[in-house]
Write a protein that holds these residues in place. Structure first.
Motif, PDB file in Angstrom:
ATOM      1  N   ALA A   1      -8.402   3.952   1.790  1.00  0.00           N
ATOM      2  CA  ALA A   1      -8.638   3.441   3.031  1.00  0.00           C
ATOM      3  C   ALA A   1      -9.925   2.645   2.728  1.00  0.00           C
ATOM      4  O   ALA A   1     -11.125   3.261   2.407  1.00  0.00           O
ATOM      5  CB  ALA A   1      -8.534   4.206   4.235  1.00  0.00           C
ATOM      6  N   SER A   2     -10.178   1.257   3.271  1.00  0.00           N
ATOM      7  CA  SER A   2     -11.195   0.592   3.129  1.00  0.00           C
ATOM      8  C   SER A   2     -11.152  -0.279   4.240  1.00  0.00           C
ATOM      9  O   SER A   2     -10.512  -1.089   4.306  1.00  0.00           O
ATOM     10  CB  SER A   2     -11.062   0.112   1.743  1.00  0.00           C
ATOM     11  N   SER A   3     -12.497  -0.628   4.963  1.00  0.00           N
ATOM     12  CA  SER A   3     -12.643  -1.673   5.881  1.00  0.00           C
ATOM     13  C   SER A   3     -12.729  -2.811   5.422  1.00  0.00           C
ATOM     14  O   SER A   3     -12.308  -3.802   5.736  1.00  0.00           O
ATOM     15  CB  SER A   3     -13.918  -1.102   6.812  1.00  0.00           C
ATOM     16  N   ALA A   4     -13.187  -2.835   3.985  1.00  0.00           N
ATOM     17  CA  ALA A   4     -13.352  -3.897   3.033  1.00  0.00           C
ATOM     18  C   ALA A   4     -11.953  -4.720   3.113  1.00  0.00           C
ATOM     19  O   ALA A   4     -11.604  -5.783   3.146  1.00  0.00           O
ATOM     20  CB  ALA A   4     -14.002  -3.915   1.977  1.00  0.00           C
ATOM     21  N   ALA A   5     -10.754  -3.778   2.780  1.00  0.00           N
ATOM     22  CA  ALA A   5      -9.609  -4.466   2.530  1.00  0.00           C
ATOM     23  C   ALA A   5      -8.767  -4.837   3.803  1.00  0.00           C
ATOM     24  O   ALA A   5      -8.051  -6.004   3.776  1.00  0.00           O
ATOM     25  CB  ALA A   5      -8.570  -3.216   2.099  1.00  0.00           C
ATOM     26  N   ILE A   6      -9.049  -4.117   4.875  1.00  0.00           N
ATOM     27  CA  ILE A   6      -8.639  -4.590   6.181  1.00  0.00           C
ATOM     28  C   ILE A   6      -9.438  -6.212   6.491  1.00  0.00           C
ATOM     29  O   ILE A   6      -8.815  -6.919   7.021  1.00  0.00           O
ATOM     30  CB  ILE A   6      -9.027  -3.813   7.361  1.00  0.00           C
ATOM     31  N   SER A   7     -10.594  -6.198   6.343  1.00  0.00           N
ATOM     32  CA  SER A   7     -11.537  -7.552   6.449  1.00  0.00           C
ATOM     33  C   SER A   7     -10.648  -8.636   5.625  1.00  0.00           C
ATOM     34  O   SER A   7     -10.621  -9.542   6.077  1.00  0.00           O
ATOM     35  CB  SER A   7     -12.883  -7.377   6.028  1.00  0.00           C
ATOM     36  N   VAL A   8     -10.394  -8.389   4.311  1.00  0.00           N
ATOM     37  CA  VAL A   8      -9.896  -9.462   3.610  1.00  0.00           C
ATOM     38  C   VAL A   8      -8.336  -9.790   4.118  1.00  0.00           C
ATOM     39  O   VAL A   8      -8.214 -10.868   4.265  1.00  0.00           O
ATOM     40  CB  VAL A   8      -9.615  -9.020   2.297  1.00  0.00           C
ATOM     41  N   LEU A   9      -7.835  -8.849   4.431  1.00  0.00           N
ATOM     42  CA  LEU A   9      -6.234  -9.019   5.080  1.00  0.00           C
ATOM     43  C   LEU A   9      -6.620  -9.862   6.372  1.00  0.00           C
ATOM     44  O   LEU A   9      -5.870 -10.900   6.356  1.00  0.00           O
ATOM     45  CB  LEU A   9      -5.748  -7.482   5.288  1.00  0.00           C
ATOM     46  N   LEU A  10      -7.381  -9.479   7.382  1.00  0.00           N
ATOM     47  CA  LEU A  10      -7.608 -10.151   8.430  1.00  0.00           C
ATOM     48  C   LEU A  10      -8.054 -11.655   8.168  1.00  0.00           C
ATOM     49  O   LEU A  10      -7.266 -12.359   9.040  1.00  0.00           O
ATOM     50  CB  LEU A  10      -8.668  -9.552   9.465  1.00  0.00           C
ATOM     51  N   GLN A  11      -8.891 -11.921   7.083  1.00  0.00           N
ATOM     52  CA  GLN A  11      -9.338 -13.265   6.648  1.00  0.00           C
ATOM     53  C   GLN A  11      -8.155 -13.948   6.405  1.00  0.00           C
ATOM     54  O   GLN A  11      -8.005 -15.246   6.863  1.00  0.00           O
ATOM     55  CB  GLN A  11     -10.460 -13.186   5.899  1.00  0.00           C
TER      56      GLN A  11
ATOM     57  N   ASN B   1       5.695 -13.222   6.471  1.00  0.00           N
ATOM     58  CA  ASN B   1       6.928 -12.492   6.450  1.00  0.00           C
ATOM     59  C   ASN B   1       6.715 -10.984   6.831  1.00  0.00           C
ATOM     60  O   ASN B   1       7.472 -10.306   7.440  1.00  0.00           O
ATOM     61  CB  ASN B   1       7.973 -12.699   5.581  1.00  0.00           C
ATOM     62  N   GLU B   2       5.978 -10.525   6.223  1.00  0.00           N
ATOM     63  CA  GLU B   2       5.549  -8.979   6.183  1.00  0.00           C
ATOM     64  C   GLU B   2       4.364  -8.991   5.687  1.00  0.00           C
ATOM     65  O   GLU B   2       3.766  -9.374   4.677  1.00  0.00           O
ATOM     66  CB  GLU B   2       6.655  -8.412   5.161  1.00  0.00           C
ATOM     67  N   VAL B   3       3.547  -7.498   6.069  1.00  0.00           N
ATOM     68  CA  VAL B   3       2.361  -7.071   5.472  1.00  0.00           C
ATOM     69  C   VAL B   3       2.863  -5.905   5.120  1.00  0.00           C
ATOM     70  O   VAL B   3       3.258  -4.903   5.873  1.00  0.00           O
ATOM     71  CB  VAL B   3       1.280  -7.284   6.675  1.00  0.00           C
ATOM     72  N   ARG B   4       2.510  -5.529   3.994  1.00  0.00           N
ATOM     73  CA  ARG B   4       2.834  -3.960   3.391  1.00  0.00           C
ATOM     74  C   ARG B   4       1.442  -3.490   3.032  1.00  0.00           C
ATOM     75  O   ARG B   4       0.457  -3.872   2.335  1.00  0.00           O
ATOM     76  CB  ARG B   4       3.451  -4.460   1.906  1.00  0.00           C
ATOM     77  N   LEU B   5       1.139  -2.118   3.566  1.00  0.00           N
ATOM     78  CA  LEU B   5      -0.108  -1.498   3.415  1.00  0.00           C
ATOM     79  C   LEU B   5       0.202  -0.290   2.790  1.00  0.00           C
ATOM     80  O   LEU B   5       1.459   0.300   2.920  1.00  0.00           O
ATOM     81  CB  LEU B   5      -0.613  -1.337   4.867  1.00  0.00           C
ATOM     82  N   SER B   6      -0.683   0.206   1.862  1.00  0.00           N
ATOM     83  CA  SER B   6      -0.583   1.561   1.210  1.00  0.00           C
ATOM     84  C   SER B   6      -0.865   2.621   2.444  1.00  0.00           C
ATOM     85  O   SER B   6      -1.369   2.205   3.355  1.00  0.00           O
ATOM     86  CB  SER B   6      -1.707   1.694   0.367  1.00  0.00           C
ATOM     87  N   ALA B   7      -0.433   3.806   2.058  1.00  0.00           N
ATOM     88  CA  ALA B   7      -0.384   5.025   3.101  1.00  0.00           C
ATOM     89  C   ALA B   7      -1.693   4.994   3.552  1.00  0.00           C
ATOM     90  O   ALA B   7      -1.991   5.378   4.695  1.00  0.00           O
ATOM     91  CB  ALA B   7       0.015   6.206   2.427  1.00  0.00           C
ATOM     92  N   PRO B   8      -2.939   4.967   2.774  1.00  0.00           N
ATOM     93  CA  PRO B   8      -4.185   5.204   3.225  1.00  0.00           C
ATOM     94  C   PRO B   8      -4.737   4.087   4.205  1.00  0.00           C
ATOM     95  O   PRO B   8      -5.374   4.244   5.176  1.00  0.00           O
ATOM     96  CB  PRO B   8      -5.237   5.097   1.999  1.00  0.00           C
ATOM     97  N   LEU B   9      -4.125   2.994   3.915  1.00  0.00           N
ATOM     98  CA  LEU B   9      -4.536   1.663   4.815  1.00  0.00           C
ATOM     99  C   LEU B   9      -3.721   1.986   5.975  1.00  0.00           C
ATOM    100  O   LEU B   9      -4.206   1.520   6.953  1.00  0.00           O
ATOM    101  CB  LEU B   9      -4.176   0.497   3.918  1.00  0.00           C
ATOM    102  N   ARG B  10      -2.618   2.262   5.807  1.00  0.00           N
ATOM    103  CA  ARG B  10      -1.710   2.558   7.105  1.00  0.00           C
ATOM    104  C   ARG B  10      -2.301   3.424   8.024  1.00  0.00           C
ATOM    105  O   ARG B  10      -2.384   3.211   9.189  1.00  0.00           O
ATOM    106  CB  ARG B  10      -0.296   2.905   6.695  1.00  0.00           C
ATOM    107  N   ARG B  11      -2.800   4.456   7.336  1.00  0.00           N
ATOM    108  CA  ARG B  11      -3.559   5.568   8.378  1.00  0.00           C
ATOM    109  C   ARG B  11      -4.878   4.881   9.044  1.00  0.00           C
ATOM    110  O   ARG B  11      -4.946   5.065  10.286  1.00  0.00           O
ATOM    111  CB  ARG B  11      -4.056   6.852   7.490  1.00  0.00           C
ATOM    112  N   LEU B  12      -5.579   4.245   8.177  1.00  0.00           N
ATOM    113  CA  LEU B  12      -6.789   3.353   8.735  1.00  0.00           C
ATOM    114  C   LEU B  12      -6.542   2.697  10.046  1.00  0.00           C
ATOM    115  O   LEU B  12      -7.376   2.818  11.024  1.00  0.00           O
ATOM    116  CB  LEU B  12      -7.698   2.791   7.562  1.00  0.00           C
ATOM    117  N   THR B  13      -5.470   1.890   9.699  1.00  0.00           N
ATOM    118  CA  THR B  13      -5.173   0.957  10.719  1.00  0.00           C
ATOM    119  C   THR B  13      -4.589   1.425  12.005  1.00  0.00           C
ATOM    120  O   THR B  13      -4.936   1.066  13.146  1.00  0.00           O
ATOM    121  CB  THR B  13      -4.182  -0.245  10.333  1.00  0.00           C
ATOM    122  N   SER B  14      -3.960   2.759  11.740  1.00  0.00           N
ATOM    123  CA  SER B  14      -3.148   3.542  12.859  1.00  0.00           C
ATOM    124  C   SER B  14      -4.654   3.958  13.597  1.00  0.00           C
ATOM    125  O   SER B  14      -4.509   3.936  15.044  1.00  0.00           O
ATOM    126  CB  SER B  14      -2.384   4.405  12.458  1.00  0.00           C
ATOM    127  N   LEU B  15      -5.430   4.460  12.883  1.00  0.00           N
ATOM    128  CA  LEU B  15      -6.734   5.161  13.654  1.00  0.00           C
ATOM    129  C   LEU B  15      -7.314   4.198  14.309  1.00  0.00           C
ATOM    130  O   LEU B  15      -7.922   4.433  15.637  1.00  0.00           O
ATOM    131  CB  LEU B  15      -7.369   5.924  12.686  1.00  0.00           C
TER     132      LEU B  15
END
Length: 108
Positions: free
Chosen positions: A59-69, A82-96
């Motif tokens: 889980a990384s806010s840096a990864a989320i920042s790149v994705l949002l950009q 069409n789709e955004v696929r996230l790893s389990a750690p990123l999925r937990r972070l975005t949910s939180l």
């Protein structure tokens, strides 16, 4: 798959479906990764795509920042995501962070 970026174990590849990111994406490589993706978007190679972050190891806010950009770039350029696929750690972070609705497909 074509490798667009590889540094410190973080890899960005392009393929028929879109862009795929893997590795331990932290702040030390996020800006360079984002730039590599932006250059790919500038070439206009896709009208629709999948953004696949399922290979991001933690889980990384840096990864989320790149994705949002990249999502902002897609919106500006009229590229359909069409789709955004996230790893389990990123999925937990975005949910939180209550961001998961941004990455989930719209309900039918």
């Amino acid at each position: 798959m074509t490798t667009l970026f590889s540094h410190r174990g973080v890899v960005l590849e392009s393929g028929d479906a879109g862009l795929e990111v893997s590795g331990d994406l932290g702040t030390s490589v996020a800006a360079a990764l984002a730039e590599a993706g932006e250059q790919w978007f500038e070439r206009g190679e896709a009208a629709s795509l999948t953004l696949d972050f399922s290979g991001v190891e933690r889980a990384s806010s840096a990864a989320i920042s790149v994705l949002l950009q990249w999502l902002r770039i897609c919106r500006r350029r009229g590229i359909v995501v069409n789709e955004v696929r996230l790893s389990a750690p990123l999925r937990r972070l975005t949910s939180l962070a209550e961001l998961d609705a941004l990455f989930d497909p719209p309900a039918a």
